[in-house]
Design a protein around this motif. Structure first.
Motif, short mmCIF file in Angstrom:
data_model
loop_
_atom_site.label_atom_id
_atom_site.label_comp_id
_atom_site.label_asym_id
_atom_site.label_seq_id
_atom_site.Cartn_x
_atom_site.Cartn_y
_atom_site.Cartn_z
N ALA A 1 14.84 -3.38 -6.52
CA ALA A 1 14.98 -1.93 -6.40
C ALA A 1 13.64 -1.27 -6.09
N ARG A 2 13.66 -0.36 -5.13
CA ARG A 2 12.43 0.27 -4.67
C ARG A 2 11.71 1.02 -5.78
N ASP A 3 12.46 1.74 -6.62
CA ASP A 3 11.81 2.55 -7.65
C ASP A 3 11.36 1.74 -8.86
N LYS A 4 11.56 0.42 -8.83
CA LYS A 4 11.14 -0.45 -9.94
C LYS A 4 9.99 -1.38 -9.53
N ARG A 5 9.38 -1.15 -8.39
CA ARG A 5 8.31 -2.06 -7.94
C ARG A 5 7.12 -2.05 -8.90
N GLY A 6 6.84 -0.91 -9.52
CA GLY A 6 5.72 -0.83 -10.44
C GLY A 6 5.94 -1.57 -11.75
N LEU A 7 7.14 -2.08 -11.96
CA LEU A 7 7.44 -2.82 -13.18
C LEU A 7 7.29 -4.32 -13.01
N VAL A 8 6.97 -4.75 -11.79
CA VAL A 8 6.84 -6.18 -11.52
C VAL A 8 5.39 -6.60 -11.80
N SER A 9 5.11 -6.88 -13.07
CA SER A 9 3.75 -7.28 -13.44
C SER A 9 3.47 -8.75 -13.08
N ARG A 10 4.51 -9.54 -12.95
CA ARG A 10 4.38 -10.93 -12.51
C ARG A 10 5.16 -11.10 -11.22
N PRO A 11 4.64 -11.76 -10.21
CA PRO A 11 3.36 -12.47 -10.17
C PRO A 11 2.17 -11.53 -10.29
N GLY A 12 1.11 -12.01 -10.88
CA GLY A 12 -0.10 -11.21 -11.05
C GLY A 12 -0.91 -11.11 -9.78
N GLY A 13 -2.00 -10.40 -9.88
CA GLY A 13 -2.84 -10.16 -8.70
C GLY A 13 -3.35 -11.42 -8.06
N GLN A 14 -3.77 -12.40 -8.86
CA GLN A 14 -4.29 -13.65 -8.29
C GLN A 14 -3.19 -14.42 -7.57
N ALA A 15 -1.99 -14.40 -8.13
CA ALA A 15 -0.87 -15.08 -7.47
C ALA A 15 -0.56 -14.44 -6.12
N VAL A 16 -0.67 -13.12 -6.04
CA VAL A 16 -0.44 -12.45 -4.75
C VAL A 16 -1.54 -12.80 -3.76
N ARG A 17 -2.79 -12.86 -4.23
CA ARG A 17 -3.87 -13.26 -3.34
C ARG A 17 -3.69 -14.70 -2.86
#
Length: 420
Positions: free
Chosen positions: A93-109
């Motif tokens: 859901a578009r309005d829930k993107r800020g709730l996706v804490s995992r994967p973390g920043g390093q995993a995204v990089r």
């Protein structure tokens, strides 16, 4: 959305890809992990999501169908980082993107690095479809450039709720300037051609090139400035329904609009929040963060109107692309409007035109055909680029579009008048 008529060669596409990804990394570099998670409204997305979604785009539309044996680092990313491509499958859901804490920043990089290595390998291979792949990579890079603009404007909106009013870039005062008188250039009108043709990248909504008839018109030589807008405020422009569409005035009253987004009054002086923190409103810089409703009301108050997108394109098609646009990875630019008479950069300029298909427009088949065509309703076209638009994106035919109530993007206006 389709690749350009004359797509880049594989080597050119790889160079563009590396340059584009480097700029995204530079934009994200100053952010804390907490910054990367901000989602202040449904229209905005977290910076971490922008980094992941632009990576998913290359994976979904190039690597999965084109690189034999390709394996995603996590098949669940296809669900998490799809945006609105229904033909590509379900999505979070578009309005829930800020709730996706995992994967973390390093995993995204790590995900970004995996895709970058895989794409470089694909572009280096000798293949019969190498030019087609290069064209798709070029498309993906322009898609990422759009998200670079969204990344910084979404971030600005999110940071604006912090009472500490933090800075993204170091504060830098604007030079004191003198007012530039408002002048207009006259155009004869008649039968004209607009839209993209020939070589070079363009989105599908910029074509086909076609004829349109223009009545004689005048268009302003500079955008509307903050100084101009303050006069509108002081004259009661926000409260006077004579200047407004009924729907626009209802929205303004409901949401308490009394000035552009991010403005406030302090010691009888107007201030604004920017990516460089709180600063006094620069009187001679283009006004920014105003909706279509506000722009149209101002134009009526000023005894003018907004130009059509055809008028804008014809008036400025021969003006060299320059001005206050986002730069390269080493210098991303001012990221705020600057005083001056330019047409490219600073602020996107609202037009009076609906975002509608040009005559003969046909969206491409498949999920990529969803990029523009499905949004051609209830939105308005803007022209000219902004201080957050990468320079490589700009051309005279470029159309962007937003809903008339939206304000968080770098949105401003330029006046036009009929010639009688």
């Amino acid at each position: 959305m389709t690749p350009s008529p004359a797509p880049a060669t594989p080597n050119e596409a790889l160079t563009l890809f590396e340059r584009t990804r480097s700029r995204t990394d530079a934009l994200a570099a100053p952010l804390t992990p907490e910054d990367m998670m901000l989602q202040s409204m449904e229209d905005a997305s977290p910076a971490k999501w922008h980094l992941a979604h632009t990576t998913w785009f290359f994976e979904e539309f190039i690597l999965k169908p084109r690189l034999p044996g390709y394996q995603s680092p996590d098949d669940r990313f296809a669900f998490l980082f799809n945006s609105y491509y229904t033909q590509a499958g379900p999505r979070h859901a578009r309005d829930k993107r800020g709730l996706v804490s995992r994967p973390g920043g390093q995993a995204v990089r790590d995900y970004r690095a995996h895709i970058e290595d895989s794409l470089a390998r694909l572009l280096s291979a000798a293949r019969d479809d190498a030019d087609d792949i290069a064209g798709l990579v070029e498309l993906g890079c322009h898609h990422e450039m759009q998200h670079q603009e969204l990344l910084v404007t979404d971030l600005l909106h999110g940071l604006s709720f912090n009472p500490l009013l933090p800075t993204y870039k170091d504060p830098e005062p604007l030079a004191v300037t003198e007012e530039v008188p408002l002048s207009f250039t006259r155009h004869a009108g008649g039968l004209a051609e607009i839209g993209h043709s020939g070589s070079g990248f363009a989105y599908d909504c910029e074509s086909p090139r076609h004829q349109t008839f223009l009545h004689p018109f005048e268009i302003a030589d500079r955008p509307v400035t903050n100084r101009d807008w303050i006069a509108f405020i002081q004259d009661g422009g926000y409260d006077d329904p004579r200047h407004w569409f009924m729907e626009g005035h209802a929205v303004a009253q409901r949401d308490g609009w009394e000035h552009p987004l991010y403005w406030w009054k302090q010691d009888d002086e107007w201030w604004t929040y920017t990516l460089r923190g709180p600063q006094p409103v620069a009187l001679d810089a283009p006004v920014v963060h105003v909706s279509y409703y506000e722009a149209d009301a101002y134009a009526r108050w000023a005894g003018a109107r907004l130009p059509t997108e055809a008028e804008h394109e014809i008036a400025f098609k021969d003006t060299p692309i320059g001005g206050n646009l986002m730069g390269d990875a080493k210098n991303t630019g001012a990221l705020r409007p600057l005083p001056g008479p330019g047409v490219w950069g600073d602020v996107w300029e609202w037009t009076a035109s609906d975002f509608a298909p040009y005559p003969g427009f046909r969206p491409p088949e498949g999920a990529l055909g969803e990029y523009n065509g499905k949004f051609m309703v209830n939105q308005r076209v803007l022209r000219g680029g902004s201080c957050a638009t990468p320079r490589e994106q700009m051309r005279a035919t470029y159309r962007t579009f937003f809903y008339p109530h939206q304000r968080w993007q770098m949105l401003g206006l330029r006046l036009a008048r009929d010639v009688t």
